[in-house]
Design a protein around this motif. Sequence first.
Motif, short mmCIF file in Angstrom:
data_model
loop_
_atom_site.label_atom_id
_atom_site.label_comp_id
_atom_site.label_asym_id
_atom_site.label_seq_id
_atom_site.Cartn_x
_atom_site.Cartn_y
_atom_site.Cartn_z
N VAL A 3 0.84 -1.21 0.00
CA VAL A 3 0.00 0.00 0.00
C VAL A 3 0.87 1.26 0.00
O VAL A 3 0.61 2.22 -0.74
N GLU A 4 1.91 1.28 0.81
CA GLU A 4 2.80 2.45 0.85
C GLU A 4 3.57 2.61 -0.45
O GLU A 4 3.88 3.74 -0.85
N ALA A 5 3.91 1.50 -1.12
CA ALA A 5 4.57 1.60 -2.43
C ALA A 5 3.65 2.23 -3.47
O ALA A 5 4.12 2.80 -4.46
N HIS A 6 2.33 2.15 -3.25
CA HIS A 6 1.35 2.77 -4.14
C HIS A 6 0.91 4.15 -3.63
O HIS A 6 -0.12 4.67 -4.06
N GLY A 37 -0.30 4.97 -0.79
CA GLY A 37 -1.54 4.91 -0.03
C GLY A 37 -1.27 4.71 1.44
O GLY A 37 -0.15 4.85 1.93
N SER A 38 -2.33 4.35 2.19
CA SER A 38 -2.21 4.13 3.63
C SER A 38 -3.16 3.02 4.05
O SER A 38 -4.14 2.73 3.37
N VAL A 89 -8.08 0.49 3.72
CA VAL A 89 -7.01 0.71 2.76
C VAL A 89 -7.41 1.89 1.88
O VAL A 89 -8.51 1.91 1.31
N LYS A 90 -6.51 2.89 1.78
CA LYS A 90 -6.75 4.05 0.93
C LYS A 90 -5.70 4.10 -0.17
O LYS A 90 -4.51 4.04 0.11
N LEU A 91 -6.16 4.20 -1.42
CA LEU A 91 -5.28 4.29 -2.57
C LEU A 91 -5.66 5.50 -3.40
O LEU A 91 -6.86 5.83 -3.50
N PRO A 92 -4.69 6.20 -3.99
CA PRO A 92 -5.02 7.37 -4.82
C PRO A 92 -5.88 6.97 -6.02
O PRO A 92 -5.64 5.95 -6.65
#
Length: 458
Positions: free
Chosen positions: A431-434, A436-437, A451-454
């Motif tokens: 997630v952090e590589a993308h 996100g958080s 999970v949050k992703l842009p």
Amino acid sequence: MSRLSLRGRMALLFVIVVTAVLTLAAISFDYFCRLHFERQDAQVLEGKVSALEMILARGNSLDPDMISDIHRLIDTSFGFAATIMVGDRVVSSHHNLSEELALSLSPRQDDQWLIQVGPNRYSGITERIKGWGGEEGRTIHLALNVTHRTHFFEMIRQWFIYTLVVSAILSGALGFVLIRGGLKPISRLSRTSSTITANCLDTRISTESVPTELHELVDNFNAMLERLDQSFLRLSGFSADIAHELRTPLNSMLTQTEVALMKDRENADYKEILFSTLEELRRMARMVDDMLFLAKADNGMITPDFEDHDLAAIASSVLDYYEYAADEKGIRLAMHRNGATQVSGDNLMLRRAVSNVMSNAVRYGEAGTTIDINISQAGQWVQLNVSNQGPTIPPEHIDKLFDRFYRIDTARREGSTLNAGLGMAITRSIVEAHKGSIGCHSAEGVTTFTVKLPTVRE
């Protein structure tokens, strides 16, 4: 100056400041003293000139009575000399005013002047009176001998230079001693920090014995020790966990092999033992792969292939995979979608992250409950919420869920290699590589991983 110690630099700066202040004070003292005496001389000279003009106003020529009065006026004050000139001719000269001084004054001499004649220095005033003594006019030169004052200022200047040199030396030595005493708290900090090793990172420096200016430094130093202590604890625990997780399958394979070699067996028995060993080796290989993945993540070596994907479609395919495992536990899966769920990322990595979250929910969800999967757009983010009903996670464990090999119930570790405790750590790295958080909230028997992703920008 860059090679000087801190004490040396501060002592040198102290000397420079003291020297600059004393120099400024001396220059100011010299300037204002000279200005005071010059104004005082001007007042006295103007008063004498006015008295001379009153004497000369009694007649158009100098008679003996006028000359006597002029000499009497000049003799009443020490150091005065006067001359009265008509054109270039000296018609009256006080005996203290030498011919050399009279000849040094030009007819166009300024009203106030300062002149050096031999070893003597004179401060004087010139007053011109027209209409007396013929067409050439009359000129009064009145001088005051200030040689003694000049010598006084020269002596003061010499004493100041000597005082300045002595003061610079004393201030440097005194400053060095005082600064060394003032820097003792830093020396204590240095001695304390030199005793800190990997085995005693719990040492903390008290702010009670250090000046206020060093409180921030001490607090930051203690915070650094706290971070190092936590890092070493995690590293030590990580090493112990690796040894523990690898020991179980190794012991299993070792035991099976020893038992197999105790007597001759049928081919089917050997085949069964080899299949069991192969299963343990596969589990160890997966564990090693997971640890290599986390090691790459720690060093920034994970580079996702960014492509546009529908996070809801990825989650739906993962749900199909876990549907059978959920049915076995009597758990129902429910998925809800709200708005656009397009994200940019690596399909395999995103699928792995969602799979790890789903696996965790199915593993700890209670039988007869429902796992809710909600995917929605929240501003610039696509948010995935996975909620399951089960034991409430204590607040002190929430921040550690994403640590490697961490389990809330340590009893689950013994004899089990199905869950090595790396899944959530891998999920966070993905997630952090993308950009996100990921977070977790647990209360009243409901645990939700978010999970949050842009979102994909059009």
